[in-house]
Design an enzyme around this catalytic site. Structure first.
Site, PDB file in Angstrom:
ATOM      1  N   ASP A   1      47.744  36.260  30.221  1.00 32.09           N
ATOM      2  CA  ASP A   1      48.281  34.926  30.464  1.00 32.09           C
ATOM      3  C   ASP A   1      47.418  33.884  29.757  1.00 32.09           C
ATOM      4  O   ASP A   1      47.907  32.972  29.077  1.00 32.09           O
ATOM      5  CB  ASP A   1      48.319  34.667  31.971  1.00 32.09           C
ATOM      6  CG  ASP A   1      49.170  33.463  32.347  1.00 32.09           C
ATOM      7  OD1 ASP A   1      49.732  32.817  31.447  1.00 32.09           O
ATOM      8  OD2 ASP A   1      49.265  33.168  33.549  1.00 32.09           O
TER       9      ASP A   1
ATOM     10  N   ASP B   1      48.147  32.124  25.627  1.00 32.46           N
ATOM     11  CA  ASP B   1      48.247  30.678  25.449  1.00 32.46           C
ATOM     12  C   ASP B   1      47.207  30.183  24.444  1.00 32.46           C
ATOM     13  O   ASP B   1      47.489  29.306  23.621  1.00 32.46           O
ATOM     14  CB  ASP B   1      48.067  29.961  26.787  1.00 32.46           C
ATOM     15  CG  ASP B   1      49.378  29.826  27.552  1.00 32.46           C
ATOM     16  OD1 ASP B   1      50.342  30.522  27.181  1.00 32.46           O
ATOM     17  OD2 ASP B   1      49.426  29.038  28.509  1.00 32.46           O
TER      18      ASP B   1
ATOM     19  N   TYR C   1      48.388  38.884  40.030  1.00 31.52           N
ATOM     20  CA  TYR C   1      49.482  38.002  40.409  1.00 31.52           C
ATOM     21  C   TYR C   1      50.410  38.622  41.454  1.00 31.52           C
ATOM     22  O   TYR C   1      51.110  37.913  42.179  1.00 31.52           O
ATOM     23  CB  TYR C   1      50.315  37.615  39.185  1.00 31.52           C
ATOM     24  CG  TYR C   1      49.602  36.722  38.197  1.00 31.52           C
ATOM     25  CD1 TYR C   1      48.440  36.054  38.532  1.00 31.52           C
ATOM     26  CD2 TYR C   1      50.100  36.543  36.915  1.00 31.52           C
ATOM     27  CE1 TYR C   1      47.787  35.235  37.622  1.00 31.52           C
ATOM     28  CE2 TYR C   1      49.461  35.724  35.997  1.00 31.52           C
ATOM     29  CZ  TYR C   1      48.306  35.072  36.355  1.00 31.52           C
ATOM     30  OH  TYR C   1      47.665  34.265  35.450  1.00 31.52           O
TER      31      TYR C   1
ATOM     32  N   ASP D   1      35.905  37.656  27.919  1.00 27.05           N
ATOM     33  CA  ASP D   1      35.199  36.436  27.534  1.00 27.05           C
ATOM     34  C   ASP D   1      34.892  36.427  26.040  1.00 27.05           C
ATOM     35  O   ASP D   1      35.037  35.401  25.368  1.00 27.05           O
ATOM     36  CB  ASP D   1      33.926  36.240  28.370  1.00 27.05           C
ATOM     37  CG  ASP D   1      33.105  37.508  28.528  1.00 27.05           C
ATOM     38  OD1 ASP D   1      33.606  38.609  28.209  1.00 27.05           O
ATOM     39  OD2 ASP D   1      31.947  37.407  28.987  1.00 27.05           O
TER      40      ASP D   1
ATOM     41  N   LYS E   1      37.534  43.702  31.464  1.00 26.89           N
ATOM     42  CA  LYS E   1      36.241  43.246  31.964  1.00 26.89           C
ATOM     43  C   LYS E   1      35.564  44.427  32.665  1.00 26.89           C
ATOM     44  O   LYS E   1      35.143  44.360  33.825  1.00 26.89           O
ATOM     45  CB  LYS E   1      36.425  42.054  32.921  1.00 26.89           C
ATOM     46  CG  LYS E   1      35.139  41.286  33.226  1.00 26.89           C
ATOM     47  CD  LYS E   1      34.497  40.640  32.005  1.00 26.89           C
ATOM     48  CE  LYS E   1      33.261  39.833  32.420  1.00 26.89           C
ATOM     49  NZ  LYS E   1      32.488  39.381  31.253  1.00 26.89           N
TER      50      LYS E   1
END
Length: 355
Positions: free
Chosen positions: A244, A248, A142, A220, A188
């Protein structure tokens, strides 16, 4: 008498309503526990744009640094969606986080027994869930440079330095030491070089915490495991973009984002806020659920002010109110004995917290 300065940012939409209820509860517990809270209000987001033309005024960025903690409501709404990116409410929040250097986002997820049917998952899967997502907040893709978009090609850069990973890892391990002493680091590393550095660095930090069990999981798989068997997690440690998404996803284990608090902390400052948005469609109707904001205030007391007794009072009061069947409209379908307005549920929790 102990005294603390609290910066209040009410924001947009339902922000002013939910902050009002959190202050009501804070006043009750501060009186009961024998300390004083002094409040100063600041503008951010759409309210700041309307008043000053910018989403993060200089007065706000300077003022919050004089406080012991910042309690924040919510920002944004369709009214400001068509502004240039640098003028949007969300840009103001990113700027505030960056200015305060709050690099660690803490999102606890607790499933209340009284609301177990609110989750879309089976009760047997979510009952007893109590986990904490620790997300790195001001680095990663980001904020990484270079970045660009020429209309034909766009790119962003995921960057982490070793010191950035060390400091967020330490936060996760310190929190785990006060919980069930388990950290699952999500990355990852089978694809991304930055994730390999993340994994190597987290393993190095783990050596300073021999009582904490460290495991690793690819993002994942972590997304799948959160809905398959969320009770396996205690503390989830991860980077900005993965956190992020996963935080959620984890929030929906409880069945309502109106219940869940968060904290964004750094070396010096802390920003405490509910995870939900400004919900302008219900603003001013007195039906917003303030529990997430009230729980965020409890986190503020615990992590910023070291007022553990007051934090526990609030958390017990929330559970008591839910146990007695008090519900806001968003939870009215789940064993409600009385459907309450925003102000009513705030007063009920404040009353329980004062005892």
């Amino acid at each position: 008498m102990r005294s603390y300065k609290i910066a209040l940012i009410k924001g947009d939409g339902i922000g002013p309503e939910i902050i009002e209820e959190a202050v009501k509860v804070l006043d009750a517990v501060s009186f009961a526990e024998g300390f004083e809270l002094k409040y100063e209000e600041y503008l951010l987001g759409g309210a700041a744009i309307d008043a000053t033309g910018v989403p993060a005024p200089k007065e706000t960025l300077e003022g919050v640094k004089q406080a012991d903690a910042v309690l924040f409501g919510a920002i944004g709404g369709e009214k400001w969606d068509n502004l240039p990116r640098d003028k949007r409410p969300e840009t103001g929040l990113l700027k505030l986080r960056k200015e305060l250097e709050v690099f660690a986002n803490l999102r606890p997820v607790t499933v209340y027994d009284e609301l177990i049917n609110a989750s879309t998952l089976k009760p047997s899967v979510v009952q007893g869930v109590d986990l904490m997502v620790v997300r790195e907040l001001i680095g990663g893709i980001y904020f990484g440079q270079p970045r660009g978009n020429d209309g034909q090609k766009a790119f962003n850069t995921m960057v982490y330095t070793k010191p950035e990973i060390v400091r967020i890892a330490k936060v996760a391990f310190e929190i785990a030491m006060k919980r069930s002493k388990r950290v699952c680091s999500v990355d990852k590393a089978n694809v991304l070089d930055v994730s390999q550095l993340w994994r190597d660095t987290v393993e190095a930090v783990a050596k300073d915490y021999p009582d904490v069990t460290l495991t690793h999981m690819y993002v994942d798989n972590a997304a799948m495991q959160l809905v398959r068997d969320p009770k396996q997690f205690d503390v989830i440690l991860t980077g900005n973009i993965f956190g992020d998404i996963l935080s959620d996803e984890a929030s929906m284990l409880s069945g309502s984002i109106g219940l869940l608090p968060s904290a964004s902390i750094g070396e010096k400052y802390g920003l405490y806020e509910p995870i939900h948005g400004s919900a302008p469609d219900i603003a001013g109707q007195g039906i917003a659920n303030p529990i997430a904001t009230i729980a965020s205030a409890a986190m503020m007391l615990r992590y910023a002010l070291n007022e553990e007794g007051a934090a526990e009072r609030i958390e017990r009061a929330i559970k008591h109110a839910l146990h007695e069947g008090y519900r806001t409209q968003d939870l009215s379908a789940f064993d409600a004995k009385e459907v309450c307005s925003t102000s009513e549920i705030g007063s009920i929790i404040a009353n329980y917290a004062s005892k």
